[in-house]
Scaffold this active site. Structure first.
Site, PDB file in Angstrom:
ATOM      1  N   ASP A  43       0.680  -1.122   0.133  1.00  0.00           N
ATOM      2  CA  ASP A  43      -0.078   0.151  -0.070  1.00  0.00           C
ATOM      3  C   ASP A  43       0.905   1.318   0.161  1.00  0.00           C
ATOM      4  O   ASP A  43       0.289   2.448   0.333  1.00  0.00           O
ATOM      5  CB  ASP A  43      -0.960   0.124   1.286  1.00  0.00           C
ATOM      6  CG  ASP A  43      -2.197  -0.964   1.022  1.00  0.00           C
ATOM      7  OD1 ASP A  43      -2.134  -1.687   0.294  1.00  0.00           O
ATOM      8  OD2 ASP A  43      -3.079  -0.593   1.799  1.00  0.00           O
ATOM      9  N   CYS A  82      -3.943  -6.017  -3.446  1.00  0.00           N
ATOM     10  CA  CYS A  82      -3.122  -6.740  -3.037  1.00  0.00           C
ATOM     11  C   CYS A  82      -3.073  -8.172  -3.775  1.00  0.00           C
ATOM     12  O   CYS A  82      -1.955  -8.359  -4.568  1.00  0.00           O
ATOM     13  CB  CYS A  82      -3.159  -7.037  -1.607  1.00  0.00           C
ATOM     14  SG  CYS A  82      -3.127  -5.549  -0.768  1.00  0.00           S
ATOM     15  N   LYS A 141       4.439 -11.098   3.757  1.00  0.00           N
ATOM     16  CA  LYS A 141       2.842 -11.216   3.598  1.00  0.00           C
ATOM     17  C   LYS A 141       3.005 -12.168   2.229  1.00  0.00           C
ATOM     18  O   LYS A 141       3.803 -12.216   1.326  1.00  0.00           O
ATOM     19  CB  LYS A 141       2.442  -9.835   3.129  1.00  0.00           C
ATOM     20  CG  LYS A 141       1.137  -9.994   2.423  1.00  0.00           C
ATOM     21  CD  LYS A 141       0.506  -8.630   2.116  1.00  0.00           C
ATOM     22  CE  LYS A 141      -0.695  -8.668   1.313  1.00  0.00           C
ATOM     23  NZ  LYS A 141      -1.194  -7.111   1.474  1.00  0.00           N
ATOM     24  N   HIS A 143      -0.806 -13.572   1.109  1.00  0.00           N
ATOM     25  CA  HIS A 143      -2.531 -13.185   0.615  1.00  0.00           C
ATOM     26  C   HIS A 143      -2.592 -13.682  -0.702  1.00  0.00           C
ATOM     27  O   HIS A 143      -3.164 -13.136  -1.564  1.00  0.00           O
ATOM     28  CB  HIS A 143      -2.282 -11.836   0.534  1.00  0.00           C
ATOM     29  CG  HIS A 143      -3.566 -11.016   0.902  1.00  0.00           C
ATOM     30  ND1 HIS A 143      -3.960  -9.860   0.416  1.00  0.00           N
ATOM     31  CD2 HIS A 143      -4.624 -11.768   1.140  1.00  0.00           C
ATOM     32  CE1 HIS A 143      -5.300  -9.507   0.897  1.00  0.00           C
ATOM     33  NE2 HIS A 143      -5.792 -10.800   1.457  1.00  0.00           N
ATOM     34  N   HIS A 297       0.688  -0.960   5.322  1.00  0.00           N
ATOM     35  CA  HIS A 297      -0.552  -1.481   5.239  1.00  0.00           C
ATOM     36  C   HIS A 297      -1.186  -1.231   6.772  1.00  0.00           C
ATOM     37  O   HIS A 297      -0.402  -1.460   7.796  1.00  0.00           O
ATOM     38  CB  HIS A 297      -0.870  -2.936   5.140  1.00  0.00           C
ATOM     39  CG  HIS A 297      -2.345  -3.159   4.845  1.00  0.00           C
ATOM     40  ND1 HIS A 297      -3.441  -3.178   5.582  1.00  0.00           N
ATOM     41  CD2 HIS A 297      -2.785  -3.625   3.474  1.00  0.00           C
ATOM     42  CE1 HIS A 297      -4.400  -3.399   5.098  1.00  0.00           C
ATOM     43  NE2 HIS A 297      -4.225  -3.976   3.683  1.00  0.00           N
ATOM     44  N   HIS A 350       0.687  -1.607  -5.312  1.00  0.00           N
ATOM     45  CA  HIS A 350       0.024  -0.733  -5.676  1.00  0.00           C
ATOM     46  C   HIS A 350       0.049   0.588  -4.904  1.00  0.00           C
ATOM     47  O   HIS A 350       0.815   0.854  -4.228  1.00  0.00           O
ATOM     48  CB  HIS A 350      -1.499  -1.220  -5.808  1.00  0.00           C
ATOM     49  CG  HIS A 350      -2.110  -1.666  -4.537  1.00  0.00           C
ATOM     50  ND1 HIS A 350      -2.273  -0.909  -3.412  1.00  0.00           N
ATOM     51  CD2 HIS A 350      -2.193  -3.154  -3.937  1.00  0.00           C
ATOM     52  CE1 HIS A 350      -2.515  -1.714  -2.248  1.00  0.00           C
ATOM     53  NE2 HIS A 350      -2.423  -2.934  -2.724  1.00  0.00           N
TER      54      HIS A 350
END
Length: 584
Positions: A43, A82, A141, A143, A297, A350
């Site tokens: 993020d 994400c 991470k 995800h 994040h 992103h």
């Protein structure tokens, strides 16, 4: 082995002279496989870093990477969220090719106990590098899902996708991971569930009191059935949403759950320790380290050492701590003598989350001059991200490249550096960046880039190389609320379809080479080539769509639902709690 000795000598002599005459950079690439360190923020806005123009957040280590390497100014994520963006990064393919983009409003993996995720038949760059003899590790991470049919099949797990070692969160960091923070996950939906539960409970109580006082004639069986239904309704959703910390906020080492729920106070130190340890353990052979930060994040986990240190509140503190972590990783490479044999890459998945606020606190990032942000598939602020490469001796220092590139390009780039080959049985949308990074070519191989929001095509970019123009046509844009605000503050996320978007026919057209902020749409009256450009982009869309094939939807409503039998658990379900890192 059957050639005469004199023949072998005559063949070797020209080869030796050929190698001696090559530049050192080419000779190095022929004889060695570089270590590869991929650093991905979560993020992070392109405007949050010093080398991209920020003067309120200190990022000296990321800035050092840019000074010692190559900075990309048009580095584009394949999705503005994400899960799909990282799927594209790992596979080199637009996420809808693997079913990792959504047709509904649930656009990311929602539960560790869901059945959707990166399909086992996708070939990640980690899998190819592993086959080429690399030690491969993912720290941080993931995800991309965990299980398919049972809590032990690990079909979507990093170890099933080419990573030989994993330590981190199989999910993503959310505010629900900290008890003192307001809930983040499905916040509005949970409020509705609470409201419905209270209404049913009130109705049950009303009928029971009316029956006791004789105000209405209702059978006890009816009251009992209503009470049972209310209880079942409450249990059906509270069993998942009431225990988010236990189901989603967990840490794993390989297949083992080590913390459930995670102890957030030590997460940062453990991730950094694991990263440096991985480098040390694998320094004598080629390795791939994908350090996937939990920063920046929400809930912005920040250690006390960095709290209140930046000029940009908690978000700035968090970014500065991440930069410190980057510095520690770079120091580890230098300490082990690996700086000149390691390609380091830094990016964000992103753009920054503009709508993420608590009261007057801005908890999301800043996207600089670019319009829009996270979750917006078309506007630059949602998809234009930092992109920095460093490889001393192989890549030029202090270089800026203003050409369209994609996070998907990492796939063929690292595969070729490792001596592998990209799969030939599927479309690979990424392009090898080494010629562009080394300056042997002047233009990106990308002529068109397609910008999706879920499975909905929102915009297309055309790189007209002969003129230098970067045309971008928007077919769908989100409706900002309040009007003119630049984001969807009424929703928390901008939608991809429905009443929250506007369809444009003809599309909005911009030339990013003249208007990078997408402030003034061009028209047929103001741009002589308007119709020519729109027709060219339209034909490219038709050709692109012919390359798409139907695949299972990994983010379908069924796949993103929480399923107790798929929930990773360090005990006997539902008694899932442990802390196996407590003695470290």
């Amino acid at each position: 082995s059957f050639l005469p000795l004199c023949s072998r000598k005559s063949l070797m002599t020209p080869l030796v002279f050929y190698l001696l005459l090559q530049p050192p950079q080419l000779l190095l690439s022929i004889t060695t496989k570089p270590n590869i360190v991929l650093l991905m923020a979560d993020d992070l806005g392109i405007g949050d870093i010093g080398c991209y123009g920020n003067d309120t957040i200190r990022t000296p280590n990321i800035d050092r990477l840019a000074k010692e390497g190559v900075k990309l100014t048009q580095h584009i994520a394949a999705a503005p969220l994400c899960t799909p963006s990282r799927a594209a990064f790992l596979t080199g393919r637009y996420p809808l090719r693997s079913g990792m983009d959504a047709i509904n409003n649930y656009r990311v993996i929602f539960w560790n106990g869901g059945s959707g995720g990166l399909p086992p038949n996708e070939t990640t760059f980690a899998k190819i590098l592993q086959q080429q003899g690399y030690s491969t590790g993912l720290i941080g991470k993931w995800h991309q899902g965990v299980n398919c049919e049972s809590y032990r099949d690990h079909c979507h797990h990093p170890l099933n996708h080419g990573f030989g070692y994993f330590y981190g969160m199989p999910f993503t960091l959310i505010s629900d991971c900290i008890t003192t923070e307001p809930p983040e996950m499905d916040r509005e939906f949970r409020r509705k569930l609470w409201l419905y539960t209270q209404m049913m409970g009130l109705a049950t109580l009303t009928f029971a009191l009316a029956r006791l006082t004789g105000l209405i004639s209702v059978r006890w069986k009816t009251v009992t059935c209503l009470a049972v239904f209310s209880l079942l309704f409450f249990a059906s959703w509270f069993s998942s949403y009431g225990f988010i910390r236990y189901w989603n906020c967990i840490m794993m080492r390989n297949h083992e759950v080590t913390e459930q729920p995670m102890v957030t106070e030590r997460t940062t130190s453990l991730i950094l320790k694991e990263s440096i340890s991985f480098i040390g353990r694998n320094k004598h052979k080629p390795f791939l380290l994908f350090l996937s930060f939990l920063h920046s994040h929400t809930p912005l986990l920040t250690t006390e050492k960095f709290l209140g240190k930046s000029r940009h509140g908690l978000y700035g503190d968090n970014v500065e701590e991440m930069d410190w972590m980057v510095g520690k990783v770079l120091d580890a490479l230098e300490k082990e003598g690996l700086k000149n044999t390691t390609l380091v890459y830094f990016a964000s998945d992103h753009g920054g989350w503009l709508e993420r606020q608590e009261g007057k606190r801005q908890l999301g990032g800043w996207n600089g001059i670019y319009r829009g942000g996270k979750a917006m598939g078309g506007w630059e602020g949602g998809i234009r991200v930092p992109g920095i490469f460093r490889w001393p001796g192989m890549l030029p220092a202090n270089t800026v490249i203003d050409e369209p590139t994609s996070l998907m390009d990492i796939y063929p780039t690292v595969v070729h550096l490792a001596g592998g080959a990209v799969p030939q049985d599927r479309v690979i949308d990424g392009r090898d960046l080494m010629p562009l990074l080394q300056g042997t070519v002047q233009h990106s191989e990308h002529e068109f880039l397609f910008h999706y929001c879920g499975v909905h095509l929102h915009a297309v970019r055309w790189h007209q190389k002969d003129s230098g123009a970067i045309w971008k046509a928007h077919y769908v844009t989100p409706v900002f609320q309040p009007p003119g605000a630049g984001a969807c503050y009424d929703r928390g996320f901008c939608p991809c379809f429905g009443e929250g978007v506007t369809h444009h026919d003809p599309p909005l057209l911009f030339d990013l080479s003249r208007d990078p902020s997408e402030a003034k749409p061009l028209t047929a009256e103001t741009e002589p080539f308007f119709h020519t450009v729109i027709e060219k982009i339209g034909r490219a869309i038709e050709e692109h769509r012919r390359t798409l094939t139907p695949v299972p939807e990994q983010l379908s409503f069924y796949n993103i639902m929480w399923k107790p039998w798929l929930q990773p658990c360090c005990g006997t379900f539902p008694f899932c709690w442990c802390d196996k890192e407590g003695n470290i």
